[in-house]
Design a protein around this motif. Structure first.
Motif, PDB file in Angstrom:
ATOM      1  N   GLU A 102       1.097  -1.217   0.196  1.00  0.00           N
ATOM      2  CA  GLU A 102       0.121  -0.231   0.247  1.00  0.00           C
ATOM      3  C   GLU A 102       0.839   1.240  -0.047  1.00  0.00           C
ATOM      4  OE1 GLU A 102      -2.826  -0.214   3.392  1.00  0.00           O
ATOM      5  OE2 GLU A 102      -3.576  -2.131   2.728  1.00  0.00           O
ATOM      6  N   ASN A 103       0.227   2.406  -0.406  1.00  0.00           N
ATOM      7  CA  ASN A 103       0.718   3.683  -0.381  1.00  0.00           C
ATOM      8  C   ASN A 103       2.183   3.604  -1.272  1.00  0.00           C
ATOM      9  OD1 ASN A 103      -1.169   4.520   1.659  1.00  0.00           O
ATOM     10  ND2 ASN A 103       0.146   3.616   3.212  1.00  0.00           N
ATOM     11  N   ILE A 104       2.376   2.888  -2.135  1.00  0.00           N
ATOM     12  CA  ILE A 104       3.210   3.078  -3.236  1.00  0.00           C
ATOM     13  C   ILE A 104       2.800   3.588  -4.713  1.00  0.00           C
ATOM     14  CG2 ILE A 104       4.808   1.967  -4.917  1.00  0.00           C
ATOM     15  CD1 ILE A 104       5.943   0.205  -2.416  1.00  0.00           C
ATOM     16  N   THR A 105       3.330   4.604  -4.970  1.00  0.00           N
ATOM     17  CA  THR A 105       2.808   5.691  -6.134  1.00  0.00           C
ATOM     18  C   THR A 105       3.922   6.250  -6.688  1.00  0.00           C
ATOM     19  OG1 THR A 105       0.630   6.006  -5.066  1.00  0.00           O
ATOM     20  CG2 THR A 105       1.317   7.207  -7.170  1.00  0.00           C
ATOM     21  N   ARG A 131       7.889   8.530  -2.907  1.00  0.00           N
ATOM     22  CA  ARG A 131       7.619   9.169  -1.631  1.00  0.00           C
ATOM     23  C   ARG A 131       7.052   8.656  -0.509  1.00  0.00           C
ATOM     24  NH1 ARG A 131      11.658  10.959  -3.733  1.00  0.00           N
ATOM     25  NH2 ARG A 131      11.553  12.891  -5.042  1.00  0.00           N
ATOM     26  N   SER A 132       7.575   8.890   0.677  1.00  0.00           N
ATOM     27  CA  SER A 132       7.060   8.602   2.033  1.00  0.00           C
ATOM     28  C   SER A 132       6.518   7.197   2.079  1.00  0.00           C
ATOM     29  CB  SER A 132       5.655   9.154   2.188  1.00  0.00           C
ATOM     30  OG  SER A 132       5.378   8.998   3.581  1.00  0.00           O
ATOM     31  N   VAL A 133       7.762   6.145   1.636  1.00  0.00           N
ATOM     32  CA  VAL A 133       7.391   4.749   1.474  1.00  0.00           C
ATOM     33  C   VAL A 133       8.462   4.059   2.606  1.00  0.00           C
ATOM     34  CG1 VAL A 133       6.841   4.447  -1.007  1.00  0.00           C
ATOM     35  CG2 VAL A 133       9.066   4.384  -0.042  1.00  0.00           C
ATOM     36  N   SER A 134       7.762   2.758   3.344  1.00  0.00           N
ATOM     37  CA  SER A 134       8.637   2.201   4.257  1.00  0.00           C
ATOM     38  C   SER A 134       9.643   1.227   3.443  1.00  0.00           C
ATOM     39  CB  SER A 134       7.722   1.275   5.192  1.00  0.00           C
ATOM     40  OG  SER A 134       7.035   0.254   4.379  1.00  0.00           O
ATOM     41  N   ASP A 137       8.295  -1.993   2.125  1.00  0.00           N
ATOM     42  CA  ASP A 137       7.525  -1.900   0.975  1.00  0.00           C
ATOM     43  C   ASP A 137       8.306  -1.519  -0.173  1.00  0.00           C
ATOM     44  OD1 ASP A 137       5.143  -2.453   2.486  1.00  0.00           O
ATOM     45  OD2 ASP A 137       4.751  -0.152   2.387  1.00  0.00           O
ATOM     46  N   ARG A 169       9.762   6.651   7.170  1.00  0.00           N
ATOM     47  CA  ARG A 169       9.375   6.804   5.937  1.00  0.00           C
ATOM     48  C   ARG A 169      10.687   7.370   5.198  1.00  0.00           C
ATOM     49  NH1 ARG A 169       5.046   4.206   4.395  1.00  0.00           N
ATOM     50  NH2 ARG A 169       3.548   4.003   6.043  1.00  0.00           N
TER      51      ARG A 169
END
Length: 198
Positions: A102-105, A131-134, A137, A169
């Protein structure tokens, strides 16, 4: 007083000492010419023997190492077969990889100029930002990209920054690269155009 014989020729006008010198010179010239002929014959035979030895060595290598050569040729063809001749769509590849977490763009996508490497091999690169990925991820995302079946894809550049010390992040700049073979028809057409009149 004895008269010299009529029509005695060149030798009759010489003294015995001069005749001896000429005979020695003729004999020396004859011996030297025989020695030169023997040397030239020996040299020609030596060159022929070297050629025969080289040919025998080559035949021995073909008979004894021909199987090794065939194996290496088969391995080379197998490696080349792994390089796809179909172009990959980077945007589709990134969309598929983004589904693993999730949250990967990916953003700021840009396909770099392709490079001709010769022998019909092309290197294509694609640059994008996350941007802002763990970290977890990010690893899943890149693993999904690099494990694309039928293609060789590697992460060529990976620049990681952490915008905050408090959060885990990351901001990441990524460049991925793939290699493709030109289809044989394209390669033949390209060679025909290169060799044709300008």
């Amino acid at each position: 007083m004895a008269q010299p014989p009529m029509g005695g020729g060149f030798m009759s006008r010489m003294t015995p000492r001069e005749r001896t010198y000429i005979m020695a010179f003729v004999l020396t010239a004859f011996v030297m010419s025989i020695l030169v002929l023997l040397y030239m014959r020996d040299k020609a035979l030596s060159e022929t023997e070297n050629d025969i030895t080289a040919t025998r060595r080559a035949l021995t290598m073909v008979y004894t190492r021909g199987a090794v050569y065939k194996e290496r040729l088969a391995e080379k063809k197998e490696r080349e077969a792994k390089i796809s001749d179909k172009s990959i769509l980077f945007s589709t590849l990134l969309e598929e990889a983004a589904t693993v977490a999730e949250n990967i763009t990916p953003s700021n996508e840009e396909e770099l100029a392709s490079q001709e490497l010769g022998d019909g091999l092309i290197k294509r690169s694609h640059k994008f930002n996350l941007r802002s990925v763990s970290l977890e991820d990010l690893v899943k995302f890149l693993s999904k990209i690099e494990s694309k079946a039928g293609h060789i894809i590697i992460t060529e550049v990976l620049s990681i920054r952490s915008p905050s010390n408090a959060e885990d992040r990351l901001n990441v700049d990524v460049t991925i690269a793939t290699w493709e073979r030109r289809a044989e028809e394209e390669a033949t057409e390209g060679d025909a155009q290169d060799g044709g009149p300008s």
